[in-house]
Design an enzyme around this catalytic site. Structure first.
Site, PDB file in Angstrom:
ATOM      1  N   HIS A   1     -22.314  20.827 -14.729  1.00 36.95           N
ATOM      2  CA  HIS A   1     -21.955  19.520 -14.175  1.00 36.95           C
ATOM      3  C   HIS A   1     -23.230  18.714 -13.936  1.00 36.95           C
ATOM      4  O   HIS A   1     -24.266  19.273 -13.584  1.00 36.95           O
ATOM      5  CB  HIS A   1     -21.192  19.702 -12.862  1.00 36.95           C
TER       6      HIS A   1
ATOM      7  N   PHE B   1     -16.418   9.268 -13.331  1.00 40.03           N
ATOM      8  CA  PHE B   1     -17.863   9.051 -13.198  1.00 40.03           C
ATOM      9  C   PHE B   1     -18.246   7.583 -13.051  1.00 40.03           C
ATOM     10  O   PHE B   1     -19.411   7.255 -12.861  1.00 40.03           O
ATOM     11  CB  PHE B   1     -18.633   9.670 -14.377  1.00 40.03           C
TER      12      PHE B   1
ATOM     13  N   TYR C   1     -13.986   8.865  -6.946  1.00 43.77           N
ATOM     14  CA  TYR C   1     -14.845   8.691  -5.777  1.00 43.77           C
ATOM     15  C   TYR C   1     -13.978   8.241  -4.602  1.00 43.77           C
ATOM     16  O   TYR C   1     -13.060   7.439  -4.763  1.00 43.77           O
ATOM     17  CB  TYR C   1     -15.923   7.649  -6.055  1.00 43.77           C
TER      18      TYR C   1
ATOM     19  N   ASP D   1     -11.979  14.275  -9.563  1.00 47.79           N
ATOM     20  CA  ASP D   1     -11.113  13.290  -8.918  1.00 47.79           C
ATOM     21  C   ASP D   1     -11.925  12.038  -8.612  1.00 47.79           C
ATOM     22  O   ASP D   1     -13.156  12.052  -8.730  1.00 47.79           O
ATOM     23  CB  ASP D   1     -10.406  13.850  -7.681  1.00 47.79           C
TER      24      ASP D   1
END
Length: 223
Positions: free
Chosen positions: A189, A79, A68, A66
């Site tokens: 991740h 990202f 920031y 989701d």
């Protein structure tokens, strides 16, 4: 529906989705959330990923979780952060892996990934909105249905797309991708917790992506 991206090659997909009950409710819920709470990204950037990367140009899909949730950070691309915002730890690790993969020492000055999107990378979060300072706070909305439909649409209607699935959450989102038609690359991740435990560095996803694109006559990504 003024939130939707302006007409481009995604239009047939959105034309189908806006006929569905879940999507109409999702848009109503989003309007309510933005009216009653501070939410990110700015409303006009919710579908920014689809405006910046047209379906006709699509080469790569990167799936995040989701946006920031800090003020001024999210710009509608997973990202990615706005110009002038400190580069987040996960993105620092992404840049570090790119340097390792290509044996370079590129030091980006910001974390805005619009230049990736404009090369044909769909930077897709599983949920496209979030409340201020509350990670995953819109998990209860129907974004998961929408983004599952995006992934299925790409899998069914495109050829030779690279899907980069980082972390278990993204990998679950990619279970229905047709792996006979597309390249699916999986790794841990890039967050420090995962990367420092050995699940991120050394995956060489970026060079593998370019090799695959080149094999099918597509222009490589300038990472």
């Amino acid at each position: 529906m003024n939130l939707l991206p302006k007409s481009n090659s995604w239009t047939p997909f959105f034309d189908a989705e806006i006929q569905k009950d879940y999507f109409l409710k999702l848009m109503q819920d989003i309007e309510n959330e933005y009216h009653t709470s501070i939410c990110f990204p700015p409303k006009e950037l919710i579908f920014h990923a689809f405006s910046r990367c047209k379906l006709d140009d699509l080469k790569v899909v990167i799936i995040g979780q989701d946006p920031y949730h800090g003020a001024g950070e999210a710009n509608g691309l997973c990202f990615s952060v706005n110009d002038g915002v400190k580069i987040p730890p996960s993105l620092k690790n992404i840049f570090a892996e790119i340097n390792s993969d290509f044996d370079t020492i590129f030091l980006p000055t910001n974390g805005n990934l619009e230049r990736w999107a404009e090369q044909g990378i769909l930077l897709l979060n599983a949920g496209l909105t979030v409340r201020k300072d509350a990670a995953n706070s819109h998990k209860h909305l129907k974004w998961n249905v929408f983004t599952d439909n995006v992934i299925s649409y790409i899998s069914n209607n495109c050829e030779h797309i690279v899907f980069l699935l980082w972390g278990s959450f993204a990998q679950k989102k990619g279970l229905k991708i047709d792996r006979n038609k597309h390249l699916v690359l999986e790794a841990g991740h890039p967050s420090p917790l995962s990367a420092n435990r050995g699940f991120w560095f050394g995956n060489k996803h970026f060079s593998q992506t370019n090799t695959y694109l080149k094999t099918f006559g597509k222009k490589e990504i300038d990472w």
